[in-house]
Design a protein around this motif. Structure first.
Motif, PDB file in Angstrom:
ATOM      1  N   ARG A 219      49.606 -35.150  92.195  1.00 15.16           N
ATOM      2  CA  ARG A 219      48.298 -34.738  92.360  1.00 15.16           C
ATOM      3  C   ARG A 219      47.299 -35.865  92.518  1.00 15.16           C
ATOM      4  NH1 ARG A 219      51.123 -31.026  89.274  1.00 15.16           N
ATOM      5  NH2 ARG A 219      50.402 -28.935  89.541  1.00 15.16           N
ATOM      6  N   ASN A 220      47.858 -36.948  93.011  1.00 20.60           N
ATOM      7  CA  ASN A 220      46.861 -37.896  93.438  1.00 20.60           C
ATOM      8  C   ASN A 220      46.204 -37.935  94.506  1.00 20.60           C
ATOM      9  OD1 ASN A 220      48.093 -39.453  91.149  1.00 20.60           O
ATOM     10  ND2 ASN A 220      49.639 -40.375  92.720  1.00 20.60           N
ATOM     11  N   VAL A 221      44.943 -38.203  94.416  1.00 17.44           N
ATOM     12  CA  VAL A 221      44.005 -37.783  95.614  1.00 17.44           C
ATOM     13  C   VAL A 221      43.375 -39.254  95.979  1.00 17.44           C
ATOM     14  CG1 VAL A 221      43.381 -35.658  95.121  1.00 17.44           C
ATOM     15  CG2 VAL A 221      42.200 -37.418  93.783  1.00 17.44           C
ATOM     16  N   PRO A 222      42.917 -39.425  97.258  1.00 20.97           N
ATOM     17  CA  PRO A 222      43.286 -38.655  98.332  1.00 20.97           C
ATOM     18  C   PRO A 222      44.793 -38.593  98.604  1.00 20.97           C
ATOM     19  CG  PRO A 222      42.150 -40.304  99.214  1.00 20.97           C
ATOM     20  CD  PRO A 222      41.949 -40.681  97.784  1.00 20.97           C
TER      21      PRO A 222
ATOM     22  N   PRO B 242      42.535 -27.941  91.948  1.00 20.45           N
ATOM     23  CA  PRO B 242      41.177 -28.973  92.190  1.00 20.45           C
ATOM     24  C   PRO B 242      41.727 -30.152  93.094  1.00 20.45           C
ATOM     25  CG  PRO B 242      41.271 -28.020  90.035  1.00 20.45           C
ATOM     26  CD  PRO B 242      42.468 -27.541  90.384  1.00 20.45           C
ATOM     27  N   TYR B 243      42.700 -30.649  92.753  1.00 23.00           N
ATOM     28  CA  TYR B 243      43.239 -31.710  93.587  1.00 23.00           C
ATOM     29  C   TYR B 243      43.528 -31.343  94.902  1.00 23.00           C
ATOM     30  CZ  TYR B 243      48.122 -30.629  94.354  1.00 23.00           C
ATOM     31  OH  TYR B 243      49.255 -30.079  94.886  1.00 23.00           O
TER      32      TYR B 243
ATOM     33  N   LYS C 285      41.767 -29.583  96.697  1.00 21.90           N
ATOM     34  CA  LYS C 285      40.354 -29.605  97.565  1.00 21.90           C
ATOM     35  C   LYS C 285      39.450 -30.739  97.400  1.00 21.90           C
ATOM     36  CE  LYS C 285      39.349 -26.039  94.690  1.00 21.90           C
ATOM     37  NZ  LYS C 285      38.891 -24.809  93.844  1.00 21.90           N
ATOM     38  N   HIS C 286      40.168 -31.693  97.174  1.00 17.47           N
ATOM     39  CA  HIS C 286      39.499 -33.173  97.259  1.00 17.47           C
ATOM     40  C   HIS C 286      39.126 -33.211  98.609  1.00 17.47           C
ATOM     41  CE1 HIS C 286      38.709 -37.436  97.033  1.00 17.47           C
ATOM     42  NE2 HIS C 286      38.850 -37.328  95.554  1.00 17.47           N
TER      43      HIS C 286
ATOM     44  N   ASN D 110      41.221 -35.577 101.124  1.00 17.53           N
ATOM     45  CA  ASN D 110      42.142 -35.060 101.561  1.00 17.53           C
ATOM     46  C   ASN D 110      42.332 -34.829 103.106  1.00 17.53           C
ATOM     47  OD1 ASN D 110      43.170 -35.064  98.809  1.00 17.53           O
ATOM     48  ND2 ASN D 110      43.184 -32.824  98.674  1.00 17.53           N
TER      49      ASN D 110
END
Length: 326
Positions: A165-168, A223-224, A226-227, A230
């Motif tokens: 779930r790391n972003v981007p 939520p992640y 839709k960063h 991404n």
């Protein structure tokens, strides 16, 4: 109107004299309960009567409904249609009144987006009323657009595998099921890259199904996912249909997301296809209407190879690649 013969009309008075029968028919005419079918001609007697008549339906008094429409309903409901068709309003009134009460007493609820079935039950206590029953017709008669009720349509949940779930991060949409499972296994085995591209999430597109299921991406995705930083990649069969799915997806959602082809995977397909003696033949039923949008992401040499395969009515399935290639 119903057509009836003179004999049927006076059947209940067949024991009366002709004069009495004549007077009975004249009374019905005066009360406008019947009118003669003049083309049927008269019966040849004196005084003469026509051989056939129209039975006139009694005009119903809709004044109470007219008053209700003009002075009682919410101003958000257009009453023009029902004023012109009070008989239909009488039939649909139950549903219109429920809508009216909702608009007057619960209009604040509209500010919160809800699914079509949820809003339907909230207004009419019937979850399928808007989707499969009379709801759309009622709204049309009331001059109300479905979208003004702040609803969204639900689709089959978007199947995906989250590796991180790391972003981007890079999200990869896959047209077919086998590559989805194979790439998931690849990531589960400890890898973080696919064709040297760091990949955080795999999404199973289910062919053309991705067009519909992606409509709910903003509402249903974690939520992640839709960063704004991404990158969304797409990988499908190298055929007209696979390219068409990508182009439709990219075009439909271009205002929210930029979706680009997963270039290294397509190039790997082409390299591996060089060792295949005969590629499978393209189905005749495929829609061949594609643009240049897909090809714009590739170098000229790669585009030439792709187009040559398509022009020969051949294609490369995603399944040409497997875990050993990733």
């Amino acid at each position: 109107m119903k057509r009836i013969s003179l004999e049927t009309l006076i059947h209940s008075r067949q024991n009366l004299s002709y004069q009495e029968q004549y007077e009975y028919v004249c009374k019905l005419l005066q009360e406008e309960k019947i009118k003669p079918v003049k083309a049927s001609r008269t019966n040849g007697k004196k005084p003469a009567l026509y051989r056939e008549y129209w039975i006139l339906e009694e005009q119903k008094d809709y004044s109470v409904y007219i008053e209700e429409l003009k002075y009682t309903l919410s101003t958000k409901i257009s009453v023009d249609y029902y004023l012109a068709h009070p008989d239909i309003y009488e039939k649909e009134r139950t549903w219109v009144v429920l809508l009216d009460e909702y608009l007057k007493n619960d209009s604040d609820r509209i500010k919160i987006p809800k699914s079509l079935n949820e809003r339907s039950f909230e207004i009419w206590n019937r979850e399928k009323f808007l989707d499969r029953e009379q709801g759309k017709k009622i709204l049309k008669h009331c001059g109300i657009n479905v979208e003004s009720l702040n609803v969204y349509r639900t689709t089959e949940p978007l199947p995906y595998y989250t590796h991180t779930r790391n972003v981007p991060q890079n999200l990869l949409i896959l047209e077919n099921k086998d590559p989805f499972f194979s790439m998931r296994n690849h990531l589960l085995s400890g890898h973080t890259e696919i064709f040297n591209i760091e990949t955080g999430t795999l999404i199973y597109g289910a062919g053309k199904g991705i067009i519909r299921s992606f409509q709910d991406f903003d509402l249903c995705a974690e939520p992640y996912m839709k960063h704004p930083g991404n990158t969304i990649l797409y990988f499908g069969d190298l055929d007209y249909e696979g390219i068409g799915i990508y182009e439709n997806l990219a075009e439909k959602f271009k205002d929210q997301w930029k979706i680009i082809p997963f270039i290294p995977a397509y190039k790997a397909m082409l390299r591996k296809a060089e060792s295949v003696k005969i590629l499978p033949k393209t189905k005749e039923s495929q829609n061949r209407n594609i643009s240049s949008e897909f090809f714009a992401y590739f170098d000229e040499q790669t585009v030439c190879k792709m187009k040559k395969i398509l022009e020969e009515d051949r294609y490369i399935p995603q399944e040409i690649l497997n875990t050993t290639d990733f």
